[in-house]
Enzyme design. Structure first.
Site, PDB file in Angstrom:
ATOM      1  N   HIS A  68      -7.417   0.905  -6.407  1.00 16.73           N
ATOM      2  CA  HIS A  68      -7.593   0.028  -5.241  1.00 16.73           C
ATOM      3  C   HIS A  68      -8.251  -1.269  -5.721  1.00 16.73           C
ATOM      4  O   HIS A  68      -9.420  -1.538  -5.445  1.00 16.73           O
ATOM      5  CB  HIS A  68      -8.467   0.741  -4.201  1.00 16.73           C
ATOM      6  CG  HIS A  68      -8.390   0.146  -2.825  1.00 16.73           C
ATOM      7  ND1 HIS A  68      -7.608  -0.946  -2.508  1.00 16.73           N
ATOM      8  CD2 HIS A  68      -9.016   0.503  -1.663  1.00 16.73           C
ATOM      9  CE1 HIS A  68      -7.752  -1.235  -1.219  1.00 16.73           C
ATOM     10  NE2 HIS A  68      -8.593  -0.371  -0.689  1.00 16.73           N
ATOM     11  N   ARG A  76       0.878  -1.179   0.000  1.00 12.48           N
ATOM     12  CA  ARG A  76       0.000   0.000   0.000  1.00 12.48           C
ATOM     13  C   ARG A  76       0.909   1.222   0.000  1.00 12.48           C
ATOM     14  O   ARG A  76       1.703   1.419   0.922  1.00 12.48           O
ATOM     15  CB  ARG A  76      -0.908   0.003   1.223  1.00 12.48           C
ATOM     16  CG  ARG A  76      -1.564   1.354   1.451  1.00 12.48           C
ATOM     17  CD  ARG A  76      -2.684   1.314   2.457  1.00 12.48           C
ATOM     18  NE  ARG A  76      -3.859   0.662   1.903  1.00 12.48           N
ATOM     19  CZ  ARG A  76      -5.076   0.716   2.453  1.00 12.48           C
ATOM     20  NH1 ARG A  76      -5.257   1.385   3.576  1.00 12.48           N
ATOM     21  NH2 ARG A  76      -6.097   0.117   1.895  1.00 12.48           N
ATOM     22  N   GLN A 134     -10.085  -3.821  -3.272  1.00 15.92           N
ATOM     23  CA  GLN A 134     -11.380  -3.346  -2.786  1.00 15.92           C
ATOM     24  C   GLN A 134     -12.465  -3.608  -3.819  1.00 15.92           C
ATOM     25  O   GLN A 134     -13.561  -4.088  -3.503  1.00 15.92           O
ATOM     26  CB  GLN A 134     -11.305  -1.845  -2.469  1.00 15.92           C
ATOM     27  CG  GLN A 134     -12.609  -1.254  -2.002  1.00 15.92           C
ATOM     28  CD  GLN A 134     -13.041  -1.768  -0.640  1.00 15.92           C
ATOM     29  OE1 GLN A 134     -12.281  -1.688   0.312  1.00 15.92           O
ATOM     30  NE2 GLN A 134     -14.256  -2.291  -0.547  1.00 15.92           N
ATOM     31  N   CYS A 174     -16.318   1.787   0.632  1.00 19.78           N
ATOM     32  CA  CYS A 174     -15.108   1.008   0.921  1.00 19.78           C
ATOM     33  C   CYS A 174     -14.708   1.117   2.386  1.00 19.78           C
ATOM     34  O   CYS A 174     -14.009   0.252   2.894  1.00 19.78           O
ATOM     35  CB  CYS A 174     -13.976   1.444   0.003  1.00 19.78           C
ATOM     36  SG  CYS A 174     -13.618   3.208   0.092  1.00 19.78           S
ATOM     37  N   ARG A 216     -13.601  -8.495   1.545  1.00 12.33           N
ATOM     38  CA  ARG A 216     -12.168  -8.216   1.306  1.00 12.33           C
ATOM     39  C   ARG A 216     -11.353  -9.475   1.613  1.00 12.33           C
ATOM     40  O   ARG A 216     -10.435  -9.839   0.872  1.00 12.33           O
ATOM     41  CB  ARG A 216     -11.680  -7.076   2.217  1.00 12.33           C
ATOM     42  CG  ARG A 216     -12.268  -5.697   1.922  1.00 12.33           C
ATOM     43  CD  ARG A 216     -11.767  -5.147   0.607  1.00 12.33           C
ATOM     44  NE  ARG A 216     -10.314  -5.092   0.552  1.00 12.33           N
ATOM     45  CZ  ARG A 216      -9.561  -4.099   1.039  1.00 12.33           C
ATOM     46  NH1 ARG A 216     -10.132  -3.062   1.597  1.00 12.33           N
ATOM     47  NH2 ARG A 216      -8.240  -4.132   0.927  1.00 12.33           N
ATOM     48  N   ASP A 264     -17.176   7.427  -1.460  1.00 11.31           N
ATOM     49  CA  ASP A 264     -15.909   7.326  -0.715  1.00 11.31           C
ATOM     50  C   ASP A 264     -15.579   8.729  -0.189  1.00 11.31           C
ATOM     51  O   ASP A 264     -16.208   9.722  -0.599  1.00 11.31           O
ATOM     52  CB  ASP A 264     -14.803   6.805  -1.664  1.00 11.31           C
ATOM     53  CG  ASP A 264     -13.459   6.614  -0.966  1.00 11.31           C
ATOM     54  OD1 ASP A 264     -13.428   6.475   0.269  1.00 11.31           O
ATOM     55  OD2 ASP A 264     -12.420   6.610  -1.677  1.00 11.31           O
TER      56      ASP A 264
HETATM   57  N1  NVA Z   1      -9.857   6.930  -1.286  1.00 14.03           N
HETATM   58  C1  NVA Z   1      -9.507   6.428   0.023  1.00 14.03           C
HETATM   59  C2  NVA Z   1      -9.780   4.966   0.104  1.00 14.03           C
HETATM   60  C3  NVA Z   1      -9.491   4.353   1.444  1.00 14.03           C
HETATM   61  C4  NVA Z   1      -9.754   2.886   1.473  1.00 14.03           C
HETATM   62  C5  NVA Z   1      -8.045   6.733   0.311  1.00 14.03           C
HETATM   63  O1  NVA Z   1      -7.219   6.545  -0.579  1.00 14.03           O
HETATM   64  O2  NVA Z   1      -7.749   7.172   1.416  1.00 14.03           O
HETATM   65  N1   CP Z   2     -11.166   0.010   2.477  1.00 19.13           N
HETATM   66  C1   CP Z   2      -9.905  -0.107   2.914  1.00 19.13           C
HETATM   67  O1   CP Z   2      -8.969  -0.345   2.163  1.00 19.13           O
HETATM   68  O2   CP Z   2      -9.764   0.046   4.274  1.00 19.13           O
HETATM   69  P1   CP Z   2      -8.401   0.214   5.068  1.00 19.13           P
HETATM   70  O3   CP Z   2      -7.825   1.560   4.699  1.00 19.13           O
HETATM   71  O4   CP Z   2      -8.807   0.144   6.511  1.00 19.13           O
HETATM   72  O5   CP Z   2      -7.455  -0.884   4.691  1.00 19.13           O
END
Ligand code: NVA
Ligand code: CP
Length: 303
Positions: A129, A102, A132, A260, A288, A219
């Site tokens: 992502h 990540r 997800q 998400c 997930r 989101d």
């Molecule tokens: N768009 C959000 C998704 C988190 C799962 C982010 O990147 O923070």
């Molecule tokens: N939706 C998602 O990826 O959650 P986290 O940021 O908690 O991993």
């Protein structure tokens, strides 16, 4: 399947294969049928951003599959002090059987795959992502019986989620409508690709996007790494780009809601809509685990 870097690398058949295996693994877990398909294998999990779902579901997933997972925070890794990704990739390939990462730049994920010799799984970048959206597609299929033919509307920032939902939704035969403010639209190349299918709409009009939708998705307005822009974004999105009763009235009467998570109640979604659709949203979070286990089996079992 060698890696999961982005959904655009996968065909409809490949995504369907992942979802079918995910359903099977979910059934087996529910019925306590062991499935140690990655016995003795180790997944390294590199996190340059926070996580609840991704971290826990990958770690539990590896445990379920008979392997183990290693949490690697970039705060502690030399990569956080500037060790090149091409060296990190080659070193970690000597110890591990797979890497979940990540991070911010999509290029870093692509570079890990290029220089390493083990499967790389994208656990979120600024660009996409994929894990997800595989869980989202699994949940949509569970709740609506099929994916193709449904209309998905996404309301909010044209971010990593929007990009992956467009690619995943269109590839699987859905119509995708996104409502985003000017200056906050999804990736241009992804939109150009989607437009060619005739099953894509990008508008500033939230109710037009939601009209007749089977799946309503949203989101956060400010993603991880955009904390400094949060106030500016509030001013642009507030009172307009929200999943609320009016949006749900425009969608189909039996429309499902997906998020998400984490969610900001009162911002991109009202507390009422979130709680009314909690069953679907927390099924999505659960999925997930199952979808990622399928990805890990397909990438790592034969390696
Ligand atoms: N768009 C959000 C998704 C988190 C799962 C982010 O990147 O923070
Ligand atoms: N939706 C998602 O990826 O959650 P986290 O940021 O908690 O991993």
């Amino acid at each position: 399947m060698k890696h999961l870097l982005k959904l655009a690398d996968l065909s409809q058949e490949e995504i369907t294969g992942i979802l079918n295996l995910a359903d099977q693994l979910k059934y087996e877990k529910r019925n306590r049928i062991p499935h140690h398909r990655l016995e003795g294998k180790t997944l390294g999990m590199i996190f340059q951003k926070s996580s609840t779902r991704t971290r826990v579901s990958f770690e539990v997933g590896m445990y379920d599959l008979g392997g183990s997972a290693l949490f690697l925070s970039s705060r502690d890794l030399q990569i956080g002090r500037g060790e090149p990704v091409e060296d990190t990739a080659r070193v970690l390939s000597r110890y591990l059987d797979g890497i979940m990462i990540r991070t911010f730049a999509q290029q870093e994920v692509e570079d890990l795959a290029r220089y390493g010799s083990i499967p790389i799984i994208n656990g979120l970048t600024d660009y996409c992502h994929p894990c997800q959206v595989l869980a989202d597609l699994m949940t949509i299929r569970e709740h609506r019986g099929a994916i193709a033919g449904n209309k998905l509307c996404y309301i909010g920032d044209g971010n990593n989620m929007a990009n992956s939902l467009i690619v995943g939704g269109i590839t699987m035969g859905m119509t995708v409508a996104v409502a985003c403010p000017k200056g906050y639209t999804p990736d241009k190349e992804i939109m150009a690709w989607a437009e060619k299918t005739g099953r894509f709409l990008c508008t500033e009009d939230v109710l037009a996007a939601a009209d007749g939708a089977d799946v309503v998705y949203t989101d956060v307005w400010a993603s991880m790494g955009q904390e400094g822009e949060a106030q500016k974004r509030q001013a642009v999105f507030a009172g307009k780009y929200q999943v609320n009763a009016a949006v749900m009235d425009a969608a189909k009467p039996d429309a499902m809601v997906q998020h998400c998570l984490p969610a900001h109640r009162g911002e991109e979604i009202t507390a009422e809509v979130l709680e009314a659709h909690a069953a679907e949203i927390f099924d999505e979070a659960e999925n997930r685990l199952h979808a990622q286990k399928a990805v890990m089996v397909l990438c790592m079992e034969k390696n």
